[in-house]
Design a protein around this motif. Structure first.
Motif, PDB file in Angstrom:
ATOM      1  N   THR A  92       0.970  -1.289   0.148  1.00  0.00           N
ATOM      2  CA  THR A  92       0.286   0.604   0.502  1.00  0.00           C
ATOM      3  C   THR A  92       1.128   1.197   0.313  1.00  0.00           C
ATOM      4  OG1 THR A  92      -1.586  -1.369   0.922  1.00  0.00           O
ATOM      5  CG2 THR A  92      -1.775   1.493   1.305  1.00  0.00           C
ATOM      6  N   GLY A  93       0.497   1.974  -1.191  1.00  0.00           N
ATOM      7  CA  GLY A  93       1.310   3.351  -1.110  1.00  0.00           C
ATOM      8  C   GLY A  93       2.096   3.150  -1.580  1.00  0.00           C
ATOM      9  N   LYS A  94       2.618   2.435  -2.063  1.00  0.00           N
ATOM     10  CA  LYS A  94       3.443   2.273  -3.235  1.00  0.00           C
ATOM     11  C   LYS A  94       3.644   2.358  -4.744  1.00  0.00           C
ATOM     12  CE  LYS A  94       7.015  -0.469   0.439  1.00  0.00           C
ATOM     13  NZ  LYS A  94       6.206  -0.664   0.879  1.00  0.00           N
ATOM     14  N   THR A  95       4.130   2.876  -5.370  1.00  0.00           N
ATOM     15  CA  THR A  95       4.014   2.224  -6.503  1.00  0.00           C
ATOM     16  C   THR A  95       3.983   1.253  -7.186  1.00  0.00           C
ATOM     17  OG1 THR A  95       4.820   4.870  -7.417  1.00  0.00           O
ATOM     18  CG2 THR A  95       4.836   3.520  -9.305  1.00  0.00           C
ATOM     19  N   ASP A  96       2.686   1.378  -8.091  1.00  0.00           N
ATOM     20  CA  ASP A  96       2.946  -1.142  -8.980  1.00  0.00           C
ATOM     21  C   ASP A  96       2.732  -0.301 -10.404  1.00  0.00           C
ATOM     22  OD1 ASP A  96       1.293  -2.951  -8.339  1.00  0.00           O
ATOM     23  OD2 ASP A  96       0.919  -2.471  -9.999  1.00  0.00           O
ATOM     24  N   LEU A  97       4.067  -1.731 -10.401  1.00  0.00           N
ATOM     25  CA  LEU A  97       4.305  -1.813 -11.807  1.00  0.00           C
ATOM     26  C   LEU A  97       3.517  -3.089 -12.594  1.00  0.00           C
ATOM     27  CD1 LEU A  97       6.010  -1.095 -14.482  1.00  0.00           C
ATOM     28  CD2 LEU A  97       7.609  -3.250 -13.728  1.00  0.00           C
ATOM     29  N   GLY A  98       2.577  -2.009 -13.205  1.00  0.00           N
ATOM     30  CA  GLY A  98       1.622  -3.326 -14.608  1.00  0.00           C
ATOM     31  C   GLY A  98       2.804  -3.764 -15.757  1.00  0.00           C
TER      32      GLY A  98
ATOM     33  N   GLY B 111      13.797   7.787  -5.154  1.00  0.00           N
ATOM     34  CA  GLY B 111      13.501   7.010  -4.121  1.00  0.00           C
ATOM     35  C   GLY B 111      12.177   6.223  -3.979  1.00  0.00           C
ATOM     36  N   GLU B 112      11.703   5.833  -5.108  1.00  0.00           N
ATOM     37  CA  GLU B 112      10.383   5.703  -4.379  1.00  0.00           C
ATOM     38  C   GLU B 112      10.257   3.879  -4.719  1.00  0.00           C
ATOM     39  OE1 GLU B 112       7.487   7.081  -4.513  1.00  0.00           O
ATOM     40  OE2 GLU B 112       5.961   5.154  -5.057  1.00  0.00           O
TER      41      GLU B 112
ATOM     42  N   GLU C 159      -2.080 -18.581  -7.060  1.00  0.00           N
ATOM     43  CA  GLU C 159      -1.241 -17.487  -6.086  1.00  0.00           C
ATOM     44  C   GLU C 159      -0.615 -16.944  -6.392  1.00  0.00           C
ATOM     45  OE1 GLU C 159       2.328 -19.524  -3.934  1.00  0.00           O
ATOM     46  OE2 GLU C 159       3.079 -19.281  -5.682  1.00  0.00           O
ATOM     47  N   GLN C 160      -0.706 -15.440  -5.523  1.00  0.00           N
ATOM     48  CA  GLN C 160       0.115 -14.348  -6.360  1.00  0.00           C
ATOM     49  C   GLN C 160       1.859 -14.650  -5.786  1.00  0.00           C
ATOM     50  OE1 GLN C 160      -2.367 -12.702  -8.856  1.00  0.00           O
ATOM     51  NE2 GLN C 160      -4.568 -13.833  -8.191  1.00  0.00           N
ATOM     52  N   TRP C 161       2.205 -13.875  -6.388  1.00  0.00           N
ATOM     53  CA  TRP C 161       3.576 -12.821  -6.298  1.00  0.00           C
ATOM     54  C   TRP C 161       3.413 -12.008  -5.900  1.00  0.00           C
ATOM     55  CZ3 TRP C 161       8.205 -10.263  -8.248  1.00  0.00           C
ATOM     56  CH2 TRP C 161       9.337 -10.815  -7.726  1.00  0.00           C
ATOM     57  N   LEU C 162       3.766 -11.191  -5.496  1.00  0.00           N
ATOM     58  CA  LEU C 162       4.485  -9.717  -4.789  1.00  0.00           C
ATOM     59  C   LEU C 162       5.853  -9.795  -4.479  1.00  0.00           C
ATOM     60  CD1 LEU C 162       3.563  -7.528  -4.181  1.00  0.00           C
ATOM     61  CD2 LEU C 162       3.447  -7.604  -1.596  1.00  0.00           C
ATOM     62  N   GLY C 163       5.917  -8.697  -5.481  1.00  0.00           N
ATOM     63  CA  GLY C 163       7.421  -8.555  -5.466  1.00  0.00           C
ATOM     64  C   GLY C 163       8.002  -6.915  -5.596  1.00  0.00           C
ATOM     65  N   LEU C 164       9.492  -6.565  -4.883  1.00  0.00           N
ATOM     66  CA  LEU C 164       9.769  -5.321  -4.490  1.00  0.00           C
ATOM     67  C   LEU C 164      11.175  -4.825  -4.778  1.00  0.00           C
ATOM     68  CD1 LEU C 164       9.490  -3.053  -3.047  1.00  0.00           C
ATOM     69  CD2 LEU C 164      10.514  -3.722  -1.451  1.00  0.00           C
ATOM     70  N   ARG C 165      10.872  -4.008  -5.904  1.00  0.00           N
ATOM     71  CA  ARG C 165      12.332  -3.492  -6.040  1.00  0.00           C
ATOM     72  C   ARG C 165      12.745  -2.118  -5.138  1.00  0.00           C
ATOM     73  NH1 ARG C 165      12.757   1.323  -9.393  1.00  0.00           N
ATOM     74  NH2 ARG C 165      15.118   1.143 -10.832  1.00  0.00           N
ATOM     75  N   SER C 166      13.644  -2.770  -4.659  1.00  0.00           N
ATOM     76  CA  SER C 166      13.925  -1.007  -3.613  1.00  0.00           C
ATOM     77  C   SER C 166      14.797  -0.278  -4.049  1.00  0.00           C
ATOM     78  CB  SER C 166      14.723  -2.139  -2.913  1.00  0.00           C
ATOM     79  OG  SER C 166      14.893  -2.923  -1.949  1.00  0.00           O
ATOM     80  N   PRO C 167      14.352   0.891  -3.450  1.00  0.00           N
ATOM     81  CA  PRO C 167      14.956   2.073  -4.600  1.00  0.00           C
ATOM     82  C   PRO C 167      16.736   2.577  -4.128  1.00  0.00           C
ATOM     83  CG  PRO C 167      14.093   2.603  -2.384  1.00  0.00           C
ATOM     84  CD  PRO C 167      13.511   1.493  -3.041  1.00  0.00           C
ATOM     85  N   VAL C 168      16.728   2.766  -5.385  1.00  0.00           N
ATOM     86  CA  VAL C 168      18.166   2.549  -5.971  1.00  0.00           C
ATOM     87  C   VAL C 168      18.896   3.901  -4.308  1.00  0.00           C
ATOM     88  CG1 VAL C 168      20.265   3.456  -6.743  1.00  0.00           C
ATOM     89  CG2 VAL C 168      17.912   2.462  -8.322  1.00  0.00           C
ATOM     90  N   THR C 169      20.107   3.420  -3.435  1.00  0.00           N
ATOM     91  CA  THR C 169      20.208   4.143  -3.047  1.00  0.00           C
ATOM     92  C   THR C 169      21.490   5.039  -3.501  1.00  0.00           C
ATOM     93  OG1 THR C 169      19.899   1.952  -1.629  1.00  0.00           O
ATOM     94  CG2 THR C 169      20.550   3.701  -0.533  1.00  0.00           C
ATOM     95  N   PRO C 170      20.977   6.045  -2.756  1.00  0.00           N
ATOM     96  CA  PRO C 170      22.489   7.308  -3.238  1.00  0.00           C
ATOM     97  C   PRO C 170      23.669   6.643  -2.578  1.00  0.00           C
ATOM     98  CG  PRO C 170      20.463   9.346  -2.940  1.00  0.00           C
ATOM     99  CD  PRO C 170      20.559   7.128  -2.242  1.00  0.00           C
ATOM    100  N   SER C 171      24.891   6.591  -3.857  1.00  0.00           N
ATOM    101  CA  SER C 171      25.600   6.075  -3.026  1.00  0.00           C
ATOM    102  C   SER C 171      26.306   7.743  -1.626  1.00  0.00           C
ATOM    103  CB  SER C 171      26.937   5.804  -3.303  1.00  0.00           C
ATOM    104  OG  SER C 171      27.270   6.864  -3.896  1.00  0.00           O
ATOM    105  N   ALA C 172      26.988   7.149  -0.529  1.00  0.00           N
ATOM    106  CA  ALA C 172      27.606   8.654   0.399  1.00  0.00           C
ATOM    107  C   ALA C 172      28.664   9.069  -0.188  1.00  0.00           C
ATOM    108  CB  ALA C 172      27.587   7.935   1.828  1.00  0.00           C
TER     109      ALA C 172
END
Ligand code: COA
Length: 178
Positions: free
Chosen positions: A94-100, A130-131, A165-178
């Motif tokens: 919930t609240g995240k962006t969903d790709l279809g 960061g989304e 059966e549904q599969w829910l996947g996440l693509r973590s935001p790209v973390t800017p390098s310090a």
């Protein structure tokens, strides 16, 4: 699902090596009818819509909303990539962006879906840095599962819905390098 909130829309058409991602136009209507009426496309999506209903009910310019990209190959629509803010049945999404993504069967097997989705995700990274992005697909949908993996999605959970059966996947935001 709602749209992408504050993002300026439409962007300039996004060009990849072989494709253009752009807003829907009236000339895409026939291809949308093909896509939405195709039993093959809807094998894992709860079944197609009736062609007669689509002919009657689809607006002159179908699917024109922020986050809806028509994928264009040499001037003709071959598919649709959708980015929406998820009002999801799973709290993790919930609240995240969903790709279809939906492509016409004659365009399967050429890497177009990977190329188009990667470009849409790059665009999203630029406008909403960061989304986190989620994706839900039936685990039996092998092509879609492979595409999700190629795009960098990793499993969050599996759950049962819509009789499968549904599969829910996440693509973590790209973390800017310090
Ligand atoms: C899911 C879907 C978009 C996947 O389409 P796809 O064409 O298999 O996906 P890709 O763009 O990743 O293409 C990969 C295939 O192209 C091949 N390919 C050929 N040329 C290629 C190239 N230049 N670059 C990359 N891959 C290439 C790959 O080898 C691969 O083939 P394989 O499946 O036989 O291994 C498509 O099956 C579809 O529209 N399904 C119906 C809708 C749906 O179920 N959506 C999921 C719910 S959100």
């Amino acid at each position: 699902m709602s749209d992408l909130g504050p993002v300026a829309w439409p962007p300039e058409p996004i060009k990849t090596e072989r494709l253009v991602l752009r807003e829907s136009e009236a000339r895409d209507r026939a291809a949308f009818i093909e896509l939405l009426a195709s039993p093959e496309v809807h094998t894992y999506l709860g079944g197609p819509r009736a062609r007669d209903d689509l002919e009657r009910e689809l607006p002159e310019v179908p699917e024109r909303w922020p986050g809806s990209f028509v994928v264009d190959l040499d001037g003709a629509m071959i598919g649709q990539v959708l980015l929406r803010r998820a009002m999801h049945r799973r709290p993790t999404a919930t609240g995240k962006t969903d790709l279809g993504y939906l492509f016409l069967p004659q365009a399967w097997g050429f890497g177009y879906a990977t190329e188009a989705c990667a470009a849409a995700l790059d665009w999203l990274d630029g406008v909403l840095p960061g989304e986190p992005v989620v994706l839900t697909t039936q685990s039996a949908n092998v092509s879609s599962m492979r595409l999700a993996a190629k795009l960098g999605f990793t499993e969050v959970e599996r759950f049962h819905a819509w009789d499968a059966e549904q599969w829910l996947g996440l693509r973590s935001p790209v973390t800017p390098s310090a």
